[in-house]
Design an enzyme around this catalytic site. Sequence first.
Site, PDB file in Angstrom:
ATOM      1  CE  LYS A  63      -3.960  -1.940   2.409  1.00  0.00           C
ATOM      2  NZ  LYS A  63      -4.618  -2.057   3.819  1.00  0.00           N
ATOM      3  CB  CYS A 102      -1.946   0.858   8.383  1.00  0.00           C
ATOM      4  SG  CYS A 102      -0.938   2.241   8.930  1.00  0.00           S
ATOM      5  CG  ASP A 103      -3.364  -5.394   5.711  1.00  0.00           C
ATOM      6  OD1 ASP A 103      -4.324  -4.743   5.105  1.00  0.00           O
ATOM      7  OD2 ASP A 103      -3.094  -6.508   6.078  1.00  0.00           O
ATOM      8  CB  THR A 104      -5.549  -3.976  11.062  1.00  0.00           C
ATOM      9  OG1 THR A 104      -4.834  -2.946  11.170  1.00  0.00           O
ATOM     10  CG2 THR A 104      -5.821  -5.017  12.389  1.00  0.00           C
ATOM     11  N   GLY A 116       0.583  -4.309  10.256  1.00  0.00           N
ATOM     12  CA  GLY A 116       1.727  -3.810   9.598  1.00  0.00           C
ATOM     13  C   GLY A 116       1.734  -2.487   9.346  1.00  0.00           C
TER      14      GLY A 116
END
Length: 185
Positions: free
Chosen positions: A51, A67-69, A104
Site C-alpha cells: 500500500k 498500514c494493514d490490520t 503492519g
Amino acid sequence: MQIILASKSPRRRELLSQVVTDFVIEPAVCGEEVNLSFFPEDIACAIAEKKCEDVYSRHSGSIVIGCDTIVVYLGEILGKPKDRDDAVAMLKKLSGKTHYVITGVCIKNKYKKLVRYEKTEVKLNILSDEFIKAYVDGGSPMDKAGSYGIQDGGVVKQYYGSYTNVVGLPVNLVSDMLKEIISDL
C-alpha cells in the site's frame, strides 16, 4: 514535507491526527494478495508495504504511511468479512476466544523505508446469536478485520497490548517510526 496516509479508514485518519496534525489521505489502489505461507506478522507488513509503495510511486517527494490490520485465530487469518454471513461466522468463531490483532506499518520517504508491526492479544466476550445478529445488522463489522471493532461496546472482554493497534493504527509505533524518518531529513 507532506505526509500521506495510504488508507481510506476513518479510524486510521482519526488516530493519525493524534500524532500529526497536517496530513492528506490517498488510499492505495493495489490488491492485498500475498503469499499466505508467510508468518502472519510478515503478511501484515507485506500488505502495508504494498500500500505504501503504491501511493509513494505517485508522491515520491512525500512521507507515505501504509498500514494493514489482520486478525489471527489458531493460525487462520481473518480479514474483513466478504458479506453478512462471513461476518456472522467470524464472530461465532471468535466468541469467547483469544486471538491476535497484528497491524503492519510501512513508512517511506526518499531516504528511508521502515517496516514494522504491532501485535495485541484480544479476548472477546461470549457473544450470543442474538447479539451477533444485531451487531452485524448494524453494519459495524463490515469494514473491520475479524468483523468487530474494539471500540464497539459489548464485544471485547480484555486485551493485552496496544488498544489503538486493534482499532487499526498503533499510535505509539507510528509516532516512533515518524520520528525516525523525520530525523533523517
